[in-house]
Design an enzyme around this catalytic site. Sequence first.
Site, PDB file in Angstrom:
ATOM      1  N   LYS A  63       0.810  -1.217   0.000  1.00  0.00           N
ATOM      2  CA  LYS A  63       0.000   0.000   0.000  1.00  0.00           C
ATOM      3  C   LYS A  63       0.845   1.269   0.000  1.00  0.00           C
ATOM      4  O   LYS A  63       0.394   2.320  -0.475  1.00  0.00           O
ATOM      5  CB  LYS A  63      -0.920   0.009   1.226  1.00  0.00           C
ATOM      6  CG  LYS A  63      -2.036  -1.027   1.179  1.00  0.00           C
ATOM      7  CD  LYS A  63      -3.178  -0.552   0.301  1.00  0.00           C
ATOM      8  CE  LYS A  63      -4.377  -1.487   0.395  1.00  0.00           C
ATOM      9  NZ  LYS A  63      -5.484  -1.022  -0.465  1.00  0.00           N
ATOM     10  N   SER A 314       1.354  -9.691  -0.013  1.00  0.00           N
ATOM     11  CA  SER A 314       1.128  -8.252  -0.115  1.00  0.00           C
ATOM     12  C   SER A 314       1.265  -7.483   1.188  1.00  0.00           C
ATOM     13  O   SER A 314       1.344  -6.258   1.152  1.00  0.00           O
ATOM     14  CB  SER A 314      -0.223  -7.976  -0.762  1.00  0.00           C
ATOM     15  OG  SER A 314      -1.239  -8.648  -0.095  1.00  0.00           O
TER      16      SER A 314
END
Lengths: 336, 336
Positions: A63, A314
């Site tokens: 992110k 992730s």
Amino acid sequence: MSTQPQQAPTAATVTARDVHEAATRLAGIAVRTPVLRAAPLDEHTGGQVLLKCENMQRTGSFKFRGACNAVARLSAEQLERGVIAFSSGNHALAVASAAAEAGSTAMLVMPADAPPAKFAAVRGLGAEVVTFDRYTEDRFALTARLATEHGLTPIPPYDHHDVIAGAGTSTAEFLDQAGQLDVLVIPLGGGGQLAGAGVVTAAADQGTRLIGVETAVGDKNRRSLRAGERVRIPVPRTIADGVTGEIPGELTFPLIRRHVHEVLVVHDDEIRAAMALLFGEMKLVVEPSGALAAAAVLAGRVHAPGGRVGVVLSGGNVDLPRLHGLLHPEPDVVSS
Amino acid sequence: MSTQPQQAPTAATVTARDVHEAATRLAGIAVRTPVLRAAPLDEHTGGQVLLKCENMQRTGSFKFRGACNAVARLSAEQLERGVIAFSSGNHALAVASAAAEAGSTAMLVMPADAPPAKFAAVRGLGAEVVTFDRYTEDRFALTARLATEHGLTPIPPYDHHDVIAGAGTSTAEFLDQAGQLDVLVIPLGGGGQLAGAGVVTAAADQGTRLIGVETAVGDKNRRSLRAGERVRIPVPRTIADGVTGEIPGELTFPLIRRHVHEVLVVHDDEIRAAMALLFGEMKLVVEPSGALAAAAVLAGRVHAPGGRVGVVLSGGNVDLPRLHGLLHPEPDVVSS
């Protein structure tokens, strides 16, 4: 389910050039995260598995790439006033860090039931936290109201041109580090990372089969692809606290529809199994949402005989007590 | 303490050529473990910290390198009869795996209080386990007796030419991957890895300052260097269960005396702090013994302003319940 990529064009989309420019902006700021061989996963695919460790990205997840790219494109006046974002945690950390890096300030709208370590980390980066109930309150409306009141620029968690372009840099890096991949498997929530990956793999044109993985109880993208339009689902209850959105993004969904070959789903127990394998065999800490792609591979849903399989981890923002609780739950206490 | 490298030659030593030949033997069998940047550790050194992830080695520690090299040099008849080793756990895993890889069998002599996961893992590799009490029994005598009775070839955990040469391959790889290092910091128990590192750094002649780190309660190498001869200490009680030997090796000590610039010590709480940082900031699972070098860096004992600091994470075999217990201990229960 399997979906053939659609060829229909969409408006105002993200291009490979946007991703390339984002990569230039992020150079020396974001971590060029390592790619690791994952031999223990090979047998489940028939091929060779490579892990892209975005859990080792700054702020612990991919992110940071999108947030940093979006903040880097703000004007001096916007930076002076500050930014605002809502997030189940990782985007909050990313925006807080990106704002601090750019000399700006951030207000974060976070679900009240996010892991406590995430509040502490966001505040530790100098950001202000506002909480909401993700089962009853409209986070979009709340964020919009706060933005207007305080003159803040919203940095959306995925449905934003610059956020998607920034997220795409992880895939560009992955292909640069690993070479051609026959399959690329990516965790799927709002779809920012997967949409960015689609832009990159389509431009690279190396025949990479792109697969997104979401939770079985939060299969909004799978349902939307079947319906041919964005479908809203109830807020899913899953251990994957980073992917609990109700509807695919306006910008991400057309890109996913066009570029993604398949969306798979996994159950919480399969996510736990993947986290345990990554911990025990690879010595890696991966949070539930970050382990979605690895879970699909471990569950035997990704077939690539003799091929090269890229798997994105992730995020890694799970503290040790929560990780222990997820993988070694206490026996149920029976009250008399 | 600081010790200048000694120039006096020793007999029957290990050479850089031995390490090079070991590397050729291990190619395609041992993992070429990744080197990762560790920005969160930089500020504690004044330089740039790089981690050599031997926790991601086959069987979870650098020990596989030495065991595999030693087993690879056995005759067909020796392989037929099988091998024997004693170990607090990681060498046991390494020997069991190396024996299986070579089509041989292994008997492992392990302390009765080793972590249960290590017994299970060794047995899972097809090896036979014999336990002993490391506070009262002589593991050397027990191993020698079993070897004679069963015609087994002993594979010592560190004090063996081929084991040292094999262990040295991690340092050769590290220099190949990272380039010149101003400082190289390595966990120190029996000294196999550090001795092998000394052979490699001396031959490379790049001015690398070589530092070993042992526990404050098990500082047998520091004491021995001060005394100028191998000193025996009581079995140390520490969370670092992989480095509880009582005396430096006959082969390793002269190499350490000749090539190592400094031996530092760390306390259990400093090891815990390093494990917590590696978990939280780097998303890496490292066992207590494997975190000794990182602990010395985090404690501020390694100074390298503007320099490049290599840190070996030598093992990652700690299961989640034990890791949780070490870093988040239950409050003491007061009985009335």
